[in-house]
Design a protein around this motif. Sequence first.
Motif, PDB file in Angstrom:
ATOM      1  N   LYS A  73       0.828  -1.212   0.000  1.00 30.73           N
ATOM      2  CA  LYS A  73       0.000   0.000   0.000  1.00 30.73           C
ATOM      3  C   LYS A  73       0.859   1.257   0.000  1.00 30.73           C
ATOM      4  O   LYS A  73       0.571   2.227  -0.715  1.00 30.73           O
ATOM      5  CB  LYS A  73      -0.926  -0.009   1.217  1.00 30.73           C
ATOM      6  N   ASP A  74       1.915   1.238   0.796  1.00 27.04           N
ATOM      7  CA  ASP A  74       2.790   2.417   0.848  1.00 27.04           C
ATOM      8  C   ASP A  74       3.533   2.613  -0.471  1.00 27.04           C
ATOM      9  O   ASP A  74       3.767   3.754  -0.899  1.00 27.04           O
ATOM     10  CB  ASP A  74       3.796   2.269   1.999  1.00 27.04           C
ATOM     11  N   ASN A  75       3.906   1.517  -1.131  1.00 30.13           N
ATOM     12  CA  ASN A  75       4.564   1.632  -2.436  1.00 30.13           C
ATOM     13  C   ASN A  75       3.628   2.214  -3.486  1.00 30.13           C
ATOM     14  O   ASN A  75       4.043   2.992  -4.351  1.00 30.13           O
ATOM     15  CB  ASN A  75       5.070   0.257  -2.895  1.00 30.13           C
ATOM     16  N   TRP A  76       2.355   1.824  -3.422  1.00 25.66           N
ATOM     17  CA  TRP A  76       1.363   2.369  -4.351  1.00 25.66           C
ATOM     18  C   TRP A  76       1.149   3.862  -4.093  1.00 25.66           C
ATOM     19  O   TRP A  76       1.025   4.647  -5.030  1.00 25.66           O
ATOM     20  CB  TRP A  76       0.061   1.588  -4.221  1.00 25.66           C
ATOM     21  N   GLU A  77       1.146   4.263  -2.839  1.00 31.64           N
ATOM     22  CA  GLU A  77       1.029   5.683  -2.506  1.00 31.64           C
ATOM     23  C   GLU A  77       2.259   6.458  -2.981  1.00 31.64           C
ATOM     24  O   GLU A  77       2.156   7.620  -3.390  1.00 31.64           O
ATOM     25  CB  GLU A  77       0.843   5.866  -1.001  1.00 31.64           C
ATOM     26  N   GLU A  78       3.423   5.815  -2.932  1.00 35.42           N
ATOM     27  CA  GLU A  78       4.659   6.441  -3.435  1.00 35.42           C
ATOM     28  C   GLU A  78       4.523   6.759  -4.930  1.00 35.42           C
ATOM     29  O   GLU A  78       4.928   7.841  -5.386  1.00 35.42           O
ATOM     30  CB  GLU A  78       5.841   5.500  -3.203  1.00 35.42           C
TER      31      GLU A  78
END
Length: 609
Positions: A343-348
């Motif tokens: 999820k954090d990678n997608w937000e990045e």
Amino acid sequence: MYSRLSNSLNISLKIKMVYSKHNILLGHLMVFLSAFRSCYTSNKRSDLTPPSISKIADPKPIAGSKPNNKEIKELLKSVDHKKNDADFDFETTIEILRKIADAKRGIRWHLSGDNLIREVIDKSDSLYAAEDYVVQIINIYRAAKKICELYEKNGTPFEKMAHTFMEHYKYNEKETEDFWIEAVKDINKKVVSKLHQIILPNEEISSINTKLRLAENYVGLDDTHYNITTVFKINDKKFGLEDKKWLQLTEKQKSAFRNRKSANWYNRLDPFEQKLIDGYFHKFLEGNHYLPTQIRNVPGCRNGYQKRILAYDQNNNPTTLGRYYHSGALVSPTQWKDETITKDNWEEIKAFVKNIEFISLNHNILPPTLGGEEHIVEGTRRVVGDNQFIYIPINELGTLTTPMFKPQVNKLIEESIHLHNSKKNKDKTRYKGLSKAFKEGNKKDRQKEIENVKNLKDKRYFSTLHLLKEAAEKTDYENKVIHNFIQPRNNYYATIGSNYIACKAVLGEQNSTSSVLFSCKSGKDRTGFMSLLVDANMISMHDPSLDIDKGTKVYTRLAYASHYQFLASVNGGMAGRFGMKPVRNNEISRNMTNELFPKAALYTSINLS
């Protein structure tokens, strides 16, 4: 220095899978499919004759306008310019070796800061360069020295070994590829043995070897990571492939690094990798490096590039033909049950480009415990959402699964028709029949209207769109039959994916539409192969006279420009591992198998046997 080979070497590639009792039937079926296409998908290897330690005859002289022998000799002299110093300059040495390797391929460097332009001066007969293996060896020594530092030991022995090796390299650089393959294996064994002796006496040899590979990936963060543009010509027309940095960690991801000592992702790691992260966490935070693709346990999107395909006019002014993004998988393959990193990678990614579709080239079959990538595909789909997710498996293990692309293709067709019928298009009346054929007509209707399109670029674009429409109209079963049995020498799914990405990228230069990012597990092999297909497609749309369908010139020039192969060996790739590991070919690219999938790419792992 090197142990001689006593028998001929046979290098083969095997897909290693472990099946439970409940997967025996599936296993037999996959083996059948693999055998059915083995002659089409595997890398053809020449017989590997044991190399002699003595000097072999000089290779063919570098011809044409390539960097000449004198230039290469000057580079060879500069590579050991610090041989008398106490320290070994690993970073400078590796950069010079990379430059020499490209010079042997007929490619000249223009380097300014972290911006590298690789100019193809002339097509080489071969992309092989001993320096790829020399870089691997130097990186092994560098990783060993770093391991010494992690355990507060003196790493000087490995610097001395590197100095000694470079003296031998000067006399052996014209040896055969087989010689250098054996040298890599032999030196790796000696380094592992030395580490066992002075640093890790209680560790198993195999465990030390694994740690050495991991350290090899981390020490790559000591190198300059480039924005890379490869410039080349097809006939007398000049093109460029540009891959550059675009991702920055979000504040949440930076905080995860700063507060790692209390984070779950960090505490479940092996203490050895914790030491590596502690030593390099500032590199992750500064934002000047690509996150290496083999470092799979940390926050951040791995091996991520922003790509542009360029065409130059007679005054050397570039025009962007299209752009897209590519990377390693969003999902951490080793921490797939915890979707926080995903999820954090997608937000990045969305922090940089909000409206973007994600294409997974992985195979949606078998859990990771059985060697599968189902967790990557399903984990990505859950986080990205079905509306923005496309699934295009392009390797063997995805052949029995169902690609997901039809809604996005239909939307692309609507957007394309809308653009050509818009008020901005002065020739919109010419496309009314074409619009109706795509909306209401059948295959023959579309083909008839496409033949009436006079603009050759538009004709090529809509011909490609027509192929996508055909695939979207077929049932899932029909598409599987085409991919697996009707076109066994082709890669039908890869064609669908490359047609979609190319059309989307070209449309994006003319109209507002969502961007595209595609990835595989590492973001270099399947992703690199897909980039080749997409780029060839876009260049052909720009200049249909190059005729990608009847000839192989576009593919050949792209293969010998070696942009994709080079990316795999620098930045987020692994030092010296030039090229892509074998991917299921299509009809045209199989003629460039040895160029796209060279042996140097195989040694991301090095066996001790």
